[in-house]
Design a protein around this motif. Sequence first.
Motif, PDB file in Angstrom:
ATOM      1  N   HIS A 382       7.485   5.154 -18.603  1.00 40.12           N
ATOM      2  CA  HIS A 382       7.961   4.326 -19.713  1.00 40.12           C
ATOM      3  C   HIS A 382       8.280   2.881 -19.313  1.00 40.12           C
ATOM      4  CE1 HIS A 382       8.187   8.174 -21.669  1.00 40.12           C
ATOM      5  NE2 HIS A 382       9.059   8.607 -20.791  1.00 40.12           N
ATOM      6  N   SER A 383       8.744   2.690 -18.110  1.00 34.86           N
ATOM      7  CA  SER A 383       9.119   1.326 -17.705  1.00 34.86           C
ATOM      8  C   SER A 383       8.843   1.118 -16.221  1.00 34.86           C
ATOM      9  CB  SER A 383      10.597   1.065 -18.014  1.00 34.86           C
ATOM     10  OG  SER A 383      11.411   2.064 -17.394  1.00 34.86           O
ATOM     11  N   PRO A 384       7.576   1.151 -15.818  1.00 34.74           N
ATOM     12  CA  PRO A 384       7.258   0.899 -14.408  1.00 34.74           C
ATOM     13  C   PRO A 384       7.652  -0.530 -14.037  1.00 34.74           C
ATOM     14  CG  PRO A 384       5.257   0.891 -15.747  1.00 34.74           C
ATOM     15  CD  PRO A 384       6.359   1.368 -16.626  1.00 34.74           C
ATOM     16  N   PRO A 385       7.837  -0.813 -12.756  1.00 33.45           N
ATOM     17  CA  PRO A 385       8.242  -2.161 -12.331  1.00 33.45           C
ATOM     18  C   PRO A 385       7.282  -3.226 -12.877  1.00 33.45           C
ATOM     19  CG  PRO A 385       8.351  -0.639 -10.499  1.00 33.45           C
ATOM     20  CD  PRO A 385       7.684   0.109 -11.606  1.00 33.45           C
ATOM     21  N   ARG A 386       7.817  -4.251 -13.489  1.00 34.99           N
ATOM     22  CA  ARG A 386       6.983  -5.299 -14.084  1.00 34.99           C
ATOM     23  C   ARG A 386       6.165  -6.033 -13.038  1.00 34.99           C
ATOM     24  NH1 ARG A 386       8.266  -7.262 -19.220  1.00 34.99           N
ATOM     25  NH2 ARG A 386       6.482  -8.623 -18.840  1.00 34.99           N
ATOM     26  N   VAL A 387       6.652  -6.024 -11.792  1.00 37.24           N
ATOM     27  CA  VAL A 387       5.950  -6.766 -10.739  1.00 37.24           C
ATOM     28  C   VAL A 387       4.924  -5.909  -9.999  1.00 37.24           C
ATOM     29  CG1 VAL A 387       7.893  -8.334 -10.380  1.00 37.24           C
ATOM     30  CG2 VAL A 387       7.719  -6.245  -9.006  1.00 37.24           C
ATOM     31  N   TRP A 388       4.774  -4.639 -10.406  1.00 42.32           N
ATOM     32  CA  TRP A 388       3.920  -3.749  -9.617  1.00 42.32           C
ATOM     33  C   TRP A 388       2.476  -4.244  -9.566  1.00 42.32           C
ATOM     34  CZ3 TRP A 388       4.126  -0.833  -5.754  1.00 42.32           C
ATOM     35  CH2 TRP A 388       3.107   0.087  -5.444  1.00 42.32           C
ATOM     36  N   ASP A 389       1.956  -4.750 -10.667  1.00 41.97           N
ATOM     37  CA  ASP A 389       0.570  -5.241 -10.654  1.00 41.97           C
ATOM     38  C   ASP A 389       0.443  -6.452  -9.729  1.00 41.97           C
ATOM     39  OD1 ASP A 389       2.134  -6.684 -12.659  1.00 41.97           O
ATOM     40  OD2 ASP A 389       0.271  -7.715 -13.148  1.00 41.97           O
ATOM     41  N   ASP A 390       1.514  -7.260  -9.656  1.00 40.36           N
ATOM     42  CA  ASP A 390       1.492  -8.415  -8.748  1.00 40.36           C
ATOM     43  C   ASP A 390       1.544  -7.964  -7.287  1.00 40.36           C
ATOM     44  OD1 ASP A 390       1.567 -10.460 -10.810  1.00 40.36           O
ATOM     45  OD2 ASP A 390       3.612  -9.790 -11.177  1.00 40.36           O
ATOM     46  N   VAL A 391       2.355  -6.938  -7.020  1.00 39.16           N
ATOM     47  CA  VAL A 391       2.442  -6.398  -5.661  1.00 39.16           C
ATOM     48  C   VAL A 391       1.078  -5.867  -5.225  1.00 39.16           C
ATOM     49  CG1 VAL A 391       3.437  -4.544  -4.262  1.00 39.16           C
ATOM     50  CG2 VAL A 391       4.897  -5.843  -5.815  1.00 39.16           C
ATOM     51  N   TYR A 392       0.457  -5.094  -6.100  1.00 34.78           N
ATOM     52  CA  TYR A 392      -0.848  -4.503  -5.779  1.00 34.78           C
ATOM     53  C   TYR A 392      -1.896  -5.597  -5.548  1.00 34.78           C
ATOM     54  CZ  TYR A 392      -4.173  -0.620  -5.857  1.00 34.78           C
ATOM     55  OH  TYR A 392      -5.102   0.328  -5.514  1.00 34.78           O
ATOM     56  N   GLU A 393      -1.880  -6.599  -6.411  1.00 32.74           N
ATOM     57  CA  GLU A 393      -2.848  -7.693  -6.286  1.00 32.74           C
ATOM     58  C   GLU A 393      -2.605  -8.509  -5.025  1.00 32.74           C
ATOM     59  OE1 GLU A 393      -4.469 -11.566  -8.848  1.00 32.74           O
ATOM     60  OE2 GLU A 393      -2.893 -10.278  -9.643  1.00 32.74           O
ATOM     61  N   ALA A 394      -1.324  -8.749  -4.700  1.00 31.41           N
ATOM     62  CA  ALA A 394      -1.006  -9.504  -3.485  1.00 31.41           C
ATOM     63  C   ALA A 394      -1.479  -8.758  -2.247  1.00 31.41           C
ATOM     64  CB  ALA A 394       0.501  -9.758  -3.411  1.00 31.41           C
ATOM     65  N   GLY A 395      -1.291  -7.425  -2.254  1.00 35.08           N
ATOM     66  CA  GLY A 395      -1.746  -6.636  -1.127  1.00 35.08           C
ATOM     67  C   GLY A 395      -3.253  -6.711  -0.952  1.00 35.08           C
ATOM     68  N   SER A 396      -3.977  -6.666  -2.059  1.00 35.69           N
ATOM     69  CA  SER A 396      -5.440  -6.741  -2.000  1.00 35.69           C
ATOM     70  C   SER A 396      -5.919  -8.115  -1.554  1.00 35.69           C
ATOM     71  CB  SER A 396      -6.028  -6.393  -3.371  1.00 35.69           C
ATOM     72  OG  SER A 396      -5.712  -5.069  -3.740  1.00 35.69           O
ATOM     73  N   ASN A 397      -5.262  -9.161  -2.042  1.00 36.81           N
ATOM     74  CA  ASN A 397      -5.681 -10.523  -1.715  1.00 36.81           C
ATOM     75  C   ASN A 397      -5.314 -10.937  -0.284  1.00 36.81           C
ATOM     76  OD1 ASN A 397      -6.693 -10.814  -4.288  1.00 36.81           O
ATOM     77  ND2 ASN A 397      -4.866 -11.838  -5.091  1.00 36.81           N
ATOM     78  N   HIS A 398      -4.309 -10.297   0.279  1.00 40.45           N
ATOM     79  CA  HIS A 398      -3.851 -10.641   1.631  1.00 40.45           C
ATOM     80  C   HIS A 398      -3.821  -9.375   2.486  1.00 40.45           C
ATOM     81  CE1 HIS A 398      -2.700 -14.519  -0.083  1.00 40.45           C
ATOM     82  NE2 HIS A 398      -2.097 -13.854  -1.043  1.00 40.45           N
ATOM     83  N   ALA A 399      -4.909  -8.605   2.421  1.00 37.75           N
ATOM     84  CA  ALA A 399      -4.947  -7.281   3.049  1.00 37.75           C
ATOM     85  C   ALA A 399      -4.691  -7.339   4.551  1.00 37.75           C
ATOM     86  CB  ALA A 399      -6.288  -6.618   2.764  1.00 37.75           C
ATOM     87  N   THR A 400      -5.242  -8.333   5.220  1.00 36.86           N
ATOM     88  CA  THR A 400      -5.079  -8.409   6.672  1.00 36.86           C
ATOM     89  C   THR A 400      -3.629  -8.684   7.058  1.00 36.86           C
ATOM     90  OG1 THR A 400      -7.354  -9.208   6.917  1.00 36.86           O
ATOM     91  CG2 THR A 400      -5.859  -9.559   8.772  1.00 36.86           C
ATOM     92  N   LEU A 401      -2.982  -9.609   6.341  1.00 36.55           N
ATOM     93  CA  LEU A 401      -1.579  -9.911   6.607  1.00 36.55           C
ATOM     94  C   LEU A 401      -0.709  -8.691   6.307  1.00 36.55           C
ATOM     95  CD1 LEU A 401       0.778 -11.804   7.239  1.00 36.55           C
ATOM     96  CD2 LEU A 401       0.690 -12.575   4.845  1.00 36.55           C
ATOM     97  N   TRP A 402      -0.956  -8.047   5.166  1.00 32.20           N
ATOM     98  CA  TRP A 402      -0.158  -6.880   4.788  1.00 32.20           C
ATOM     99  C   TRP A 402      -0.341  -5.747   5.790  1.00 32.20           C
ATOM    100  CZ3 TRP A 402       1.830  -5.148  -0.424  1.00 32.20           C
ATOM    101  CH2 TRP A 402       2.342  -6.224  -1.138  1.00 32.20           C
ATOM    102  N   ASP A 403      -1.575  -5.570   6.242  1.00 28.08           N
ATOM    103  CA  ASP A 403      -1.835  -4.509   7.211  1.00 28.08           C
ATOM    104  C   ASP A 403      -1.060  -4.762   8.501  1.00 28.08           C
ATOM    105  OD1 ASP A 403      -3.752  -2.091   7.625  1.00 28.08           O
ATOM    106  OD2 ASP A 403      -3.962  -3.249   9.474  1.00 28.08           O
ATOM    107  N   LEU A 404      -0.984  -6.013   8.909  1.00 26.33           N
ATOM    108  CA  LEU A 404      -0.225  -6.374  10.104  1.00 26.33           C
ATOM    109  C   LEU A 404       1.255  -6.079   9.902  1.00 26.33           C
ATOM    110  CD1 LEU A 404      -0.055  -7.695  12.903  1.00 26.33           C
ATOM    111  CD2 LEU A 404       0.099  -9.923  11.751  1.00 26.33           C
ATOM    112  N   ILE A 405       1.776  -6.412   8.721  1.00 26.99           N
ATOM    113  CA  ILE A 405       3.187  -6.150   8.422  1.00 26.99           C
ATOM    114  C   ILE A 405       3.473  -4.650   8.473  1.00 26.99           C
ATOM    115  CG2 ILE A 405       4.928  -6.248   6.605  1.00 26.99           C
ATOM    116  CD1 ILE A 405       3.662  -8.906   5.722  1.00 26.99           C
ATOM    117  N   PHE A 406       2.571  -3.853   7.907  1.00 28.58           N
ATOM    118  CA  PHE A 406       2.768  -2.409   7.916  1.00 28.58           C
ATOM    119  C   PHE A 406       2.745  -1.867   9.343  1.00 28.58           C
ATOM    120  CE2 PHE A 406       2.485  -2.424   3.443  1.00 28.58           C
ATOM    121  CZ  PHE A 406       2.772  -1.159   2.956  1.00 28.58           C
TER     122      PHE A 406
END
Length: 410
Positions: A382-406
């Motif tokens: 009913h009310s998923p996080p409003r920023v979730w689509d932004d989080v997902y998109e940021a991860g895809s656009n900066h996959a190498t940086l995110w992978d390093l962070i993980f």
Amino acid sequence: PLLAQDYIDEVEDYYERGGGTLPPKFGGVYHNLAVWGFTVNESMTLHPQLCQEVIDNEEGWIEDDFLGTPSAPMYRTAKRVLNPGDEAERALDTQVKGLGRLAAAGPVDVLLLWLGANDCLGTVLTLEVQDMAAAAGPIPQDPIKRLDWNLTSTKQFEADYAALVKGVSGALSDHPTRIFVGTVPHVTIPPITTGVGNFDGTYFDHYARFFINQQNFNPLLHKSLSRAEAKLIDGRVDSFNAAIRGIVDGENKKEATKPAGKRRSWHVVDVCRTLDELAVKRQGLEKTPEQALRRYYARQGITNHPLLQLSPIPSILLLRTDEAGTRTGGGLFSLDGVHPSTIGYGLLAEVFLVEMQKAGVPGADPRRLPWQEVIANDALLHSPPRVWDDVYEAGSNHATLWDLIFRVLS
């Protein structure tokens, strides 16, 4: 970043130095003795005293860490579950000993026993396979030393599970308890990882982080499990489940020799099969993920299930939302990609209720699950996080940086 740091610092302060360190008013034994992260071995070897030692060791010399979450979180949870009143006499209580305290206080009619996933889950969390089967020498019982491996060997799992079942049987009284044992799901199916590369009809070339896709994946830059490793993990899970079934069958044969009024009965709940049937990519349903749930219920003769009335029909894919914060996909798994969502747990409750009904447990009926209430209490619907689509998109656009962070965080 400042808001995130303030929030994380507040959580850390609460559990390490604030109200979260105080024992609750409840000082009894919880009927739910489950602790997230527990392996089969830990159910018999991890106790509050050892948990406190781990907490103290992990805290280190800097107590208030920058961007630091509470230290040793699983052990803090375990300590609270196993000894909520922080009583000295329960400092060595394991899960099995806690069950013994429950049974001593009154008969246990039904017991749900579901352990084993954490004997292999670390492989998909870290994207590394530390296989106990390759170890030289005897395997220690010490749960801290066992952290050297994230994939338990078949031989050790069978030994651990046999010891668990023996411990459970010893903890229970002569009351005819009905015990429902969940199988271990294939951990390569939940959306904690995503398959990329060529698909052979069952497995992909690689299994990478959730924000990786076919377009941005680079095997040289991004950490992943190989096809061979995924097959190894799933094969190990199959051996776990074979061991569970064999041990359960052996227990039922032993119980058959007892007087009728004192026999316990053991029942296998095939959670693994359920997750296999709900798999999307493995069934070639990426373009029509809703078909997985439709087929799952159709095999049971159900075409009007409340979950099938939701739009879109939920799947086990990772939650997806649009810019308005409306769910556009997924729904059966939570944001961590490992644990089911509220409706996902409702579906699993049905699976257990089916077997409980077969065993004659009074009131057990999967058709009477209060689905409207379950659905109403699932915030991700009913009310998923409003920023979730932004989080997902940021991860895809900066996959190498995110992978390093993980890699750093894990």
